[in-house]
Design a protein around this motif. Structure first.
Motif, PDB file in Angstrom:
ATOM      1  N   THR A   1       0.699  -1.357   0.065  1.00  0.00           N
ATOM      2  CA  THR A   1       0.165  -0.199   0.397  1.00  0.00           C
ATOM      3  C   THR A   1       0.908   0.981  -0.150  1.00  0.00           C
ATOM      4  O   THR A   1       1.630   1.225   0.278  1.00  0.00           O
ATOM      5  CB  THR A   1      -0.807   0.185   1.422  1.00  0.00           C
ATOM      6  OG1 THR A   1      -2.307  -1.202   1.144  1.00  0.00           O
ATOM      7  CG2 THR A   1      -1.690   1.644   1.603  1.00  0.00           C
TER       8      THR A   1
ATOM      9  N   ARG B   1      -5.368   5.662  -1.609  1.00  0.00           N
ATOM     10  CA  ARG B   1      -3.960   4.765  -1.892  1.00  0.00           C
ATOM     11  C   ARG B   1      -3.728   4.064  -2.981  1.00  0.00           C
ATOM     12  O   ARG B   1      -4.744   4.355  -3.806  1.00  0.00           O
ATOM     13  CB  ARG B   1      -4.859   3.637  -0.833  1.00  0.00           C
ATOM     14  CG  ARG B   1      -4.566   4.218   1.162  1.00  0.00           C
ATOM     15  CD  ARG B   1      -5.418   2.742   1.293  1.00  0.00           C
ATOM     16  NE  ARG B   1      -4.695   2.762   2.974  1.00  0.00           N
ATOM     17  CZ  ARG B   1      -4.973   1.487   3.472  1.00  0.00           C
ATOM     18  NH1 ARG B   1      -4.987   0.490   3.408  1.00  0.00           N
ATOM     19  NH2 ARG B   1      -4.746   2.158   5.038  1.00  0.00           N
TER      20      ARG B   1
ATOM     21  N   TYR C   1     -10.919  -4.199   6.554  1.00  0.00           N
ATOM     22  CA  TYR C   1     -10.383  -3.986   8.084  1.00  0.00           C
ATOM     23  C   TYR C   1     -10.955  -4.669   9.094  1.00  0.00           C
ATOM     24  O   TYR C   1     -11.925  -4.224   9.058  1.00  0.00           O
ATOM     25  CB  TYR C   1      -9.851  -3.318   9.266  1.00  0.00           C
ATOM     26  CG  TYR C   1      -8.589  -2.631   8.032  1.00  0.00           C
ATOM     27  CD1 TYR C   1      -6.785  -3.261   8.507  1.00  0.00           C
ATOM     28  CD2 TYR C   1      -8.513  -1.355   7.500  1.00  0.00           C
ATOM     29  CE1 TYR C   1      -6.288  -2.080   7.635  1.00  0.00           C
ATOM     30  CE2 TYR C   1      -8.021  -0.596   7.412  1.00  0.00           C
ATOM     31  CZ  TYR C   1      -6.032  -1.408   7.045  1.00  0.00           C
ATOM     32  OH  TYR C   1      -4.888  -0.293   5.629  1.00  0.00           O
TER      33      TYR C   1
ATOM     34  N   GLY D   1      -2.745  -0.844   8.993  1.00  0.00           N
ATOM     35  CA  GLY D   1      -2.630   0.382   8.519  1.00  0.00           C
ATOM     36  C   GLY D   1      -1.033   1.031   7.459  1.00  0.00           C
ATOM     37  O   GLY D   1      -1.334   1.677   6.714  1.00  0.00           O
ATOM     38  N   GLY D   2      -0.741  -0.075   7.816  1.00  0.00           N
ATOM     39  CA  GLY D   2       0.332   0.005   6.204  1.00  0.00           C
ATOM     40  C   GLY D   2       1.060   0.887   5.639  1.00  0.00           C
ATOM     41  O   GLY D   2       1.756   1.969   5.503  1.00  0.00           O
TER      42      GLY D   2
HETATM   43  O1  LIG Z   1      -3.022  -2.325   6.035  1.00  0.00           O
HETATM   44  C1  LIG Z   1      -3.460  -2.646   5.190  1.00  0.00           C
HETATM   45  O2  LIG Z   1      -2.783  -1.652   3.948  1.00  0.00           O
HETATM   46  C2  LIG Z   1      -2.053  -3.663   4.815  1.00  0.00           C
HETATM   47  C3  LIG Z   1      -2.225  -4.400   5.933  1.00  0.00           C
HETATM   48  C4  LIG Z   1      -2.083  -5.754   5.015  1.00  0.00           C
HETATM   49  C5  LIG Z   1      -3.267  -7.337   4.501  1.00  0.00           C
HETATM   50  C6  LIG Z   1      -2.531  -7.839   4.306  1.00  0.00           C
HETATM   51  C7  LIG Z   1      -1.091  -8.394   4.209  1.00  0.00           C
HETATM   52  C8  LIG Z   1      -0.359  -7.486   4.352  1.00  0.00           C
HETATM   53  O3  LIG Z   1       1.060  -8.025   4.499  1.00  0.00           O
HETATM   54  C9  LIG Z   1      -0.430  -6.388   5.445  1.00  0.00           C
END
Ligand SMILES: O=C(O)CCc1cccc(O)c1
Length: 384
Positions: free
Chosen positions: A44, A99, A202, A289-290
Protein backbone atom coordinates in the motif's frame (compact mmCIF):
# COMPACT_ATOMS: atom_id res chain seq x y z
CA UNK A 1 35.28 10.31 -0.47
CA UNK A 2 32.24 12.53 -1.03
CA UNK A 3 30.33 9.45 -2.11
CA UNK A 4 27.32 8.45 -0.02
CA UNK A 5 26.93 4.74 0.69
CA UNK A 6 23.56 3.05 1.11
CA UNK A 7 23.27 -0.46 2.58
CA UNK A 8 20.24 -2.25 1.11
CA UNK A 9 18.55 -2.09 -2.30
CA UNK A 10 14.97 -2.33 -1.06
CA UNK A 11 12.39 0.44 -1.53
CA UNK A 12 13.91 2.53 1.29
CA UNK A 13 17.57 2.27 0.24
CA UNK A 14 16.83 2.85 -3.45
CA UNK A 15 14.56 5.83 -2.65
CA UNK A 16 17.35 7.37 -0.57
CA UNK A 17 19.84 6.72 -3.35
CA UNK A 18 17.64 8.23 -6.08
CA UNK A 19 16.74 11.26 -3.93
CA UNK A 20 20.47 11.88 -3.32
CA UNK A 21 21.35 11.34 -6.99
CA UNK A 22 18.73 13.88 -8.03
CA UNK A 23 20.38 16.34 -5.62
CA UNK A 24 23.68 15.83 -7.43
CA UNK A 25 25.35 13.38 -5.01
CA UNK A 26 27.28 10.30 -6.09
CA UNK A 27 25.82 7.19 -4.45
CA UNK A 28 26.87 3.55 -4.13
CA UNK A 29 24.22 1.07 -3.02
CA UNK A 30 25.54 -2.13 -1.40
CA UNK A 31 23.06 -5.01 -1.55
CA UNK A 32 23.71 -8.37 0.12
CA UNK A 33 21.49 -10.29 -2.32
CA UNK A 34 22.38 -11.16 -5.89
CA UNK A 35 19.38 -9.28 -7.29
CA UNK A 36 16.44 -7.13 -6.18
CA UNK A 37 14.16 -9.03 -3.78
CA UNK A 38 11.20 -10.58 -5.56
CA UNK A 39 8.91 -11.12 -2.57
CA UNK A 40 5.86 -8.89 -2.50
CA UNK A 41 5.63 -7.87 1.27
CA UNK A 42 4.27 -4.29 1.59
CA UNK A 43 1.69 -3.31 -0.96
CA UNK A 44 0.00 0.00 0.00
CA UNK A 45 1.33 3.44 -0.95
CA UNK A 46 -0.19 6.32 1.03
CA UNK A 47 -0.76 9.84 -0.41
CA UNK A 48 2.39 11.56 0.95
CA UNK A 49 4.56 8.67 -0.25
CA UNK A 50 3.06 9.05 -3.73
CA UNK A 51 3.88 12.79 -3.58
CA UNK A 52 7.51 11.98 -2.69
CA UNK A 53 7.77 9.38 -5.45
CA UNK A 54 6.28 11.92 -7.86
CA UNK A 55 8.98 14.44 -6.84
CA UNK A 56 11.50 11.71 -7.73
CA UNK A 57 9.89 11.21 -11.16
CA UNK A 58 8.71 7.62 -10.59
CA UNK A 59 5.03 7.96 -9.56
CA UNK A 60 3.75 7.68 -13.15
CA UNK A 61 5.42 4.32 -13.74
CA UNK A 62 4.24 3.06 -10.34
CA UNK A 63 0.65 4.01 -11.19
CA UNK A 64 0.93 2.00 -14.44
CA UNK A 65 1.61 -1.10 -12.31
CA UNK A 66 -0.74 -0.35 -9.39
CA UNK A 67 -4.39 -0.13 -8.50
CA UNK A 68 -5.92 3.18 -7.37
CA UNK A 69 -7.97 2.55 -4.24
CA UNK A 70 -10.06 5.62 -3.29
CA UNK A 71 -11.77 3.90 -0.34
CA UNK A 72 -11.10 1.40 2.42
CA UNK A 73 -13.56 -0.42 4.66
CA UNK A 74 -14.05 -1.36 8.27
CA UNK A 75 -16.10 -4.51 8.69
CA UNK A 76 -17.33 -6.71 11.50
CA UNK A 77 -17.08 -10.49 11.04
CA UNK A 78 -20.76 -10.97 11.83
CA UNK A 79 -22.41 -7.66 10.88
CA UNK A 80 -20.50 -7.12 7.60
CA UNK A 81 -19.72 -3.63 6.33
CA UNK A 82 -19.56 -1.01 9.12
CA UNK A 83 -17.96 2.02 7.47
CA UNK A 84 -16.47 2.94 4.11
CA UNK A 85 -13.86 5.72 4.33
CA UNK A 86 -13.45 7.77 1.15
CA UNK A 87 -10.09 9.51 0.68
CA UNK A 88 -11.72 11.97 -1.75
CA UNK A 89 -12.24 14.24 1.29
CA UNK A 90 -8.44 14.79 1.18
CA UNK A 91 -8.60 16.41 -2.28
CA UNK A 92 -7.62 19.80 -0.79
CA UNK A 93 -4.75 18.26 1.22
CA UNK A 94 -2.90 16.12 -1.32
CA UNK A 95 -2.61 15.64 -5.07
CA UNK A 96 -3.08 11.89 -4.44
CA UNK A 97 -6.35 11.50 -2.46
CA UNK A 98 -6.24 7.69 -2.54
CA UNK A 99 -4.08 4.69 -1.71
CA UNK A 100 -2.18 2.98 -4.49
CA UNK A 101 -2.21 -0.79 -4.09
CA UNK A 102 1.01 -2.11 -5.61
CA UNK A 103 3.60 -4.62 -4.39
CA UNK A 104 6.91 -3.07 -3.27
CA UNK A 105 8.69 -5.47 -5.64
CA UNK A 106 7.19 -3.44 -8.51
CA UNK A 107 8.69 -0.17 -7.20
CA UNK A 108 12.30 -1.29 -6.73
CA UNK A 109 13.08 -2.00 -10.44
CA UNK A 110 11.68 1.44 -11.33
CA UNK A 111 13.88 3.13 -8.70
CA UNK A 112 16.93 1.14 -9.82
CA UNK A 113 16.39 2.05 -13.47
CA UNK A 114 16.13 5.77 -12.62
CA UNK A 115 19.13 5.66 -10.26
CA UNK A 116 21.43 4.12 -12.86
CA UNK A 117 20.66 6.99 -15.27
CA UNK A 118 22.71 9.26 -12.96
CA UNK A 119 26.48 9.49 -13.59
CA UNK A 120 28.51 8.25 -10.66
CA UNK A 121 25.68 6.20 -9.16
CA UNK A 122 26.03 2.44 -8.90
CA UNK A 123 24.60 -0.65 -7.21
CA UNK A 124 26.82 -3.54 -6.11
CA UNK A 125 24.87 -6.78 -5.65
CA UNK A 126 26.43 -9.58 -3.55
CA UNK A 127 27.97 -6.94 -1.26
CA UNK A 128 26.77 -7.61 2.32
CA UNK A 129 27.77 -4.86 4.73
CA UNK A 130 29.11 -6.75 7.76
CA UNK A 131 31.09 -4.08 9.58
CA UNK A 132 31.47 -0.31 9.83
CA UNK A 133 34.56 1.77 10.65
CA UNK A 134 34.44 5.53 11.18
CA UNK A 135 36.92 8.36 11.44
CA UNK A 136 36.41 12.13 11.13
CA UNK A 137 34.80 12.90 7.77
CA UNK A 138 34.75 9.28 6.62
CA UNK A 139 32.78 6.04 7.04
CA UNK A 140 34.01 2.69 5.74
CA UNK A 141 31.68 -0.19 4.88
CA UNK A 142 33.33 -3.57 5.39
CA UNK A 143 31.99 -6.65 3.60
CA UNK A 144 31.97 -10.12 5.13
CA UNK A 145 34.88 -11.11 2.83
CA UNK A 146 37.00 -8.10 3.83
CA UNK A 147 36.27 -5.79 0.86
CA UNK A 148 35.95 -2.15 1.92
CA UNK A 149 34.38 0.99 0.49
CA UNK A 150 34.71 4.54 1.81
CA UNK A 151 32.08 7.24 1.82
CA UNK A 152 31.22 10.50 3.52
CA UNK A 153 27.96 9.13 4.97
CA UNK A 154 26.24 5.75 5.05
CA UNK A 155 22.50 5.08 5.19
CA UNK A 156 21.68 1.68 6.72
CA UNK A 157 18.50 0.54 4.99
CA UNK A 158 19.31 -3.15 5.24
CA UNK A 159 16.12 -4.36 6.87
CA UNK A 160 14.89 -5.55 10.26
CA UNK A 161 17.95 -7.76 10.79
CA UNK A 162 20.21 -4.85 9.75
CA UNK A 163 23.90 -5.74 9.84
CA UNK A 164 24.56 -1.98 9.88
CA UNK A 165 22.56 -1.54 13.11
CA UNK A 166 24.28 -4.55 14.66
CA UNK A 167 27.75 -3.30 13.63
CA UNK A 168 26.96 -0.03 15.40
CA UNK A 169 25.67 -1.93 18.49
CA UNK A 170 22.51 0.20 18.48
CA UNK A 171 19.82 -1.29 20.74
CA UNK A 172 16.53 -2.35 19.08
CA UNK A 173 14.13 -2.45 22.01
CA UNK A 174 10.43 -3.22 21.85
CA UNK A 175 8.01 -6.11 21.91
CA UNK A 176 7.15 -9.21 19.89
CA UNK A 177 3.45 -10.08 19.63
CA UNK A 178 2.57 -13.53 20.97
CA UNK A 179 0.44 -14.16 17.87
CA UNK A 180 2.11 -14.73 14.51
CA UNK A 181 0.45 -13.33 11.40
CA UNK A 182 -0.50 -15.71 8.61
CA UNK A 183 -0.67 -14.08 5.17
CA UNK A 184 -2.20 -16.01 2.29
CA UNK A 185 -2.51 -14.85 -1.30
CA UNK A 186 -5.28 -16.47 -3.29
CA UNK A 187 -6.20 -16.93 -6.95
CA UNK A 188 -9.87 -16.27 -6.11
CA UNK A 189 -11.64 -13.00 -6.97
CA UNK A 190 -13.25 -11.94 -3.67
CA UNK A 191 -15.30 -9.07 -5.15
CA UNK A 192 -18.91 -10.23 -5.14
CA UNK A 193 -18.31 -12.76 -2.35
CA UNK A 194 -18.91 -10.17 0.39
CA UNK A 195 -21.18 -7.08 0.21
CA UNK A 196 -19.46 -3.72 0.03
CA UNK A 197 -15.92 -5.08 -0.27
CA UNK A 198 -13.27 -2.36 -0.82
CA UNK A 199 -9.68 -2.96 -1.95
CA UNK A 200 -8.58 -2.81 1.71
CA UNK A 201 -10.89 -4.23 4.41
CA UNK A 202 -10.19 -4.34 8.16
CA UNK A 203 -12.48 -7.02 9.60
CA UNK A 204 -13.03 -6.76 13.37
CA UNK A 205 -13.50 -9.80 15.61
CA UNK A 206 -12.18 -10.73 19.07
CA UNK A 207 -10.75 -14.02 17.74
CA UNK A 208 -11.05 -14.27 13.96
CA UNK A 209 -10.21 -10.68 12.97
CA UNK A 210 -8.60 -10.44 9.55
CA UNK A 211 -7.61 -8.12 6.71
CA UNK A 212 -8.77 -8.66 3.14
CA UNK A 213 -6.52 -6.73 0.81
CA UNK A 214 -6.35 -6.49 -2.93
CA UNK A 215 -3.08 -6.10 -4.83
CA UNK A 216 -2.92 -5.74 -8.64
CA UNK A 217 -2.03 -9.44 -8.89
CA UNK A 218 -4.07 -11.15 -6.17
CA UNK A 219 -6.22 -10.84 -3.08
CA UNK A 220 -4.38 -11.33 0.20
CA UNK A 221 -5.80 -12.44 3.54
CA UNK A 222 -4.10 -11.72 6.84
CA UNK A 223 -5.16 -13.84 9.81
CA UNK A 224 -3.78 -14.05 13.36
CA UNK A 225 -2.63 -17.37 14.78
CA UNK A 226 -2.64 -18.29 18.48
CA UNK A 227 0.58 -18.30 20.50
CA UNK A 228 2.49 -21.58 20.66
CA UNK A 229 0.94 -23.62 17.83
CA UNK A 230 3.22 -25.23 15.21
CA UNK A 231 3.37 -23.35 11.89
CA UNK A 232 2.50 -26.56 10.03
CA UNK A 233 -0.74 -26.97 12.03
CA UNK A 234 -1.74 -23.38 11.25
CA UNK A 235 -1.09 -23.83 7.53
CA UNK A 236 -3.08 -27.08 7.60
CA UNK A 237 -6.19 -25.44 9.06
CA UNK A 238 -5.99 -22.39 6.76
CA UNK A 239 -8.41 -23.77 4.09
CA UNK A 240 -11.11 -24.32 6.76
CA UNK A 241 -10.56 -20.85 8.22
CA UNK A 242 -10.92 -19.23 4.80
CA UNK A 243 -14.29 -20.97 4.35
CA UNK A 244 -15.53 -19.20 7.51
CA UNK A 245 -14.93 -15.85 5.76
CA UNK A 246 -16.92 -16.99 2.74
CA UNK A 247 -17.92 -20.43 1.50
CA UNK A 248 -18.10 -20.50 -2.32
CA UNK A 249 -19.02 -24.21 -2.21
CA UNK A 250 -15.44 -25.30 -2.92
CA UNK A 251 -12.05 -24.67 -1.25
CA UNK A 252 -10.42 -21.26 -1.77
CA UNK A 253 -7.56 -21.49 -4.29
CA UNK A 254 -4.49 -20.63 -2.19
CA UNK A 255 -1.53 -19.38 -4.24
CA UNK A 256 0.89 -18.91 -1.36
CA UNK A 257 0.78 -18.80 2.44
CA UNK A 258 3.42 -17.84 4.98
CA UNK A 259 3.65 -17.02 8.67
CA UNK A 260 5.73 -14.44 10.40
CA UNK A 261 6.44 -13.00 13.81
CA UNK A 262 5.40 -9.40 14.36
CA UNK A 263 7.54 -6.92 16.27
CA UNK A 264 7.11 -3.35 17.45
CA UNK A 265 10.69 -2.03 17.86
CA UNK A 266 12.56 1.25 17.46
CA UNK A 267 16.34 1.71 17.37
CA UNK A 268 17.80 3.63 20.33
CA UNK A 269 19.19 6.23 17.91
CA UNK A 270 18.77 6.74 14.17
CA UNK A 271 22.20 8.41 13.87
CA UNK A 272 25.57 7.02 15.01
CA UNK A 273 28.40 9.19 13.75
CA UNK A 274 28.26 9.29 9.96
CA UNK A 275 25.68 6.49 9.74
CA UNK A 276 21.90 6.92 9.59
CA UNK A 277 19.39 4.09 10.07
CA UNK A 278 16.27 4.05 7.88
CA UNK A 279 13.19 1.91 7.32
CA UNK A 280 13.03 -1.52 8.96
CA UNK A 281 16.68 -1.16 10.10
CA UNK A 282 15.47 1.70 12.33
CA UNK A 283 11.89 0.73 13.21
CA UNK A 284 9.55 -2.20 12.68
CA UNK A 285 5.82 -2.42 13.32
CA UNK A 286 2.83 -4.60 12.56
CA UNK A 287 1.45 -4.25 8.99
CA UNK A 288 -2.04 -3.02 9.99
CA UNK A 289 -2.49 0.36 8.35
CA UNK A 290 0.34 -0.10 5.87
CA UNK A 291 2.72 2.23 7.73
CA UNK A 292 6.05 0.35 7.60
CA UNK A 293 7.34 0.76 4.05
CA UNK A 294 5.71 4.20 3.75
CA UNK A 295 7.45 5.57 6.84
CA UNK A 296 10.72 4.04 5.63
CA UNK A 297 10.39 5.92 2.33
CA UNK A 298 9.69 9.08 4.36
CA UNK A 299 12.94 8.44 6.31
CA UNK A 300 14.82 8.09 3.03
CA UNK A 301 13.55 11.37 1.58
CA UNK A 302 14.19 13.31 4.81
CA UNK A 303 17.74 11.95 5.07
CA UNK A 304 18.53 12.68 1.41
CA UNK A 305 17.50 16.30 1.89
CA UNK A 306 19.70 16.68 4.98
CA UNK A 307 22.70 14.76 3.61
CA UNK A 308 22.72 16.56 0.26
CA UNK A 309 23.53 19.79 2.10
CA UNK A 310 26.21 18.02 4.19
CA UNK A 311 25.06 20.07 7.19
CA UNK A 312 25.78 18.14 10.39
CA UNK A 313 23.08 19.88 12.44
CA UNK A 314 20.45 19.24 9.73
CA UNK A 315 21.44 15.54 9.66
CA UNK A 316 21.09 15.26 13.45
CA UNK A 317 17.71 17.01 13.31
CA UNK A 318 16.42 14.75 10.50
CA UNK A 319 17.41 11.60 12.39
CA UNK A 320 15.80 12.86 15.61
CA UNK A 321 12.59 13.89 13.83
CA UNK A 322 12.25 10.58 12.03
CA UNK A 323 12.74 8.73 15.33
CA UNK A 324 10.12 10.92 17.01
CA UNK A 325 7.64 10.10 14.21
CA UNK A 326 8.44 6.37 14.45
CA UNK A 327 7.77 6.40 18.19
CA UNK A 328 4.88 8.85 18.46
CA UNK A 329 3.05 8.04 15.25
CA UNK A 330 3.98 4.76 13.52
CA UNK A 331 4.37 2.59 16.64
CA UNK A 332 1.32 4.03 18.34
CA UNK A 333 -1.09 4.01 15.35
CA UNK A 334 -0.11 0.50 14.19
CA UNK A 335 -0.46 -0.95 17.70
CA UNK A 336 -3.82 0.81 18.20
CA UNK A 337 -5.01 -0.68 14.87
CA UNK A 338 -4.12 -4.15 16.19
CA UNK A 339 -5.76 -3.65 19.60
CA UNK A 340 -8.99 -2.28 18.12
CA UNK A 341 -9.48 -5.05 15.56
CA UNK A 342 -9.30 -7.74 18.25
CA UNK A 343 -10.96 -5.92 21.16
CA UNK A 344 -12.60 -8.62 23.33
CA UNK A 345 -14.85 -6.19 25.22
CA UNK A 346 -18.18 -6.18 23.29
CA UNK A 347 -19.17 -2.72 24.59
CA UNK A 348 -15.82 -1.15 23.66
CA UNK A 349 -15.89 -2.82 20.23
CA UNK A 350 -19.46 -1.66 19.57
CA UNK A 351 -18.56 1.89 20.64
CA UNK A 352 -15.55 1.93 18.35
CA UNK A 353 -17.51 0.60 15.39
CA UNK A 354 -20.15 3.28 16.05
CA UNK A 355 -17.40 5.94 16.03
CA UNK A 356 -16.19 4.60 12.67
CA UNK A 357 -19.74 4.77 11.26
CA UNK A 358 -20.15 8.37 12.46
CA UNK A 359 -16.71 9.30 11.10
CA UNK A 360 -17.48 7.92 7.64
CA UNK A 361 -20.79 9.80 7.57
CA UNK A 362 -19.31 13.22 8.44
CA UNK A 363 -16.82 14.68 5.89
CA UNK A 364 -15.05 16.89 8.47
CA UNK A 365 -14.54 13.95 10.85
CA UNK A 366 -13.56 11.69 7.97
CA UNK A 367 -10.96 14.23 6.81
CA UNK A 368 -9.45 14.47 10.31
CA UNK A 369 -9.27 10.67 10.61
CA UNK A 370 -7.88 10.21 7.11
CA UNK A 371 -5.22 12.91 7.54
CA UNK A 372 -3.90 10.68 10.32
CA UNK A 373 -4.32 7.21 8.76
CA UNK A 374 -2.91 8.43 5.41
CA UNK A 375 0.21 9.68 7.26
CA UNK A 376 -0.18 13.29 6.04
CA UNK A 377 -0.51 14.58 9.62
CA UNK A 378 2.73 12.80 10.61
CA UNK A 379 4.67 14.94 8.13
CA UNK A 380 3.24 18.44 8.05
CA UNK A 381 0.89 20.71 9.96
CA UNK A 382 -2.65 20.52 8.61
CA UNK A 383 -5.30 23.23 8.74
CA UNK A 384 -8.47 22.29 10.64
O1 LIG B 1 -3.35 -2.10 6.23
C1 LIG B 1 -2.83 -2.34 5.14
O2 LIG B 1 -2.92 -1.54 4.20
C2 LIG B 1 -2.02 -3.60 4.93
C3 LIG B 1 -2.43 -4.76 5.79
C4 LIG B 1 -1.95 -6.07 5.24
C5 LIG B 1 -2.86 -7.02 4.83
C6 LIG B 1 -2.44 -8.23 4.31
C7 LIG B 1 -1.09 -8.50 4.22
C8 LIG B 1 -0.18 -7.57 4.63
O3 LIG B 1 1.13 -7.86 4.53
C9 LIG B 1 -0.61 -6.35 5.14
Amino acid sequence: MNRILVAGAGPVGLTAALALARRGRRVTVLEAGDALAGQSRASTFHPPTLEMLDDLGVAGELHERGLVSPTFAYRDRRAGLVALLDLAVLAGDTRYPYRLQCEQSKLTPILLDHLLRHDGCEVHFGWPVAGIAQEPGRVTAIAADGRTLDGRWLIGADGAHSATRRALAVDFAGITYPERFLVASVHDELTGWLDGLAAVNYVYDPVEWCVLLRTPDRWRVLLPTPDGTPDSAELERLPARLLTIHDPGRPWRIAHAGMYRVHQRVAATFRAGRVLLAGDAAHVNNPLGGLGMNSGIHDAVAYAKALAGDDDAAVTAAAAERRRIALEYVQSVSHQNYERMRDADPAARAAHLETLRATAADPARARAALLKSSMIASLRPVAA
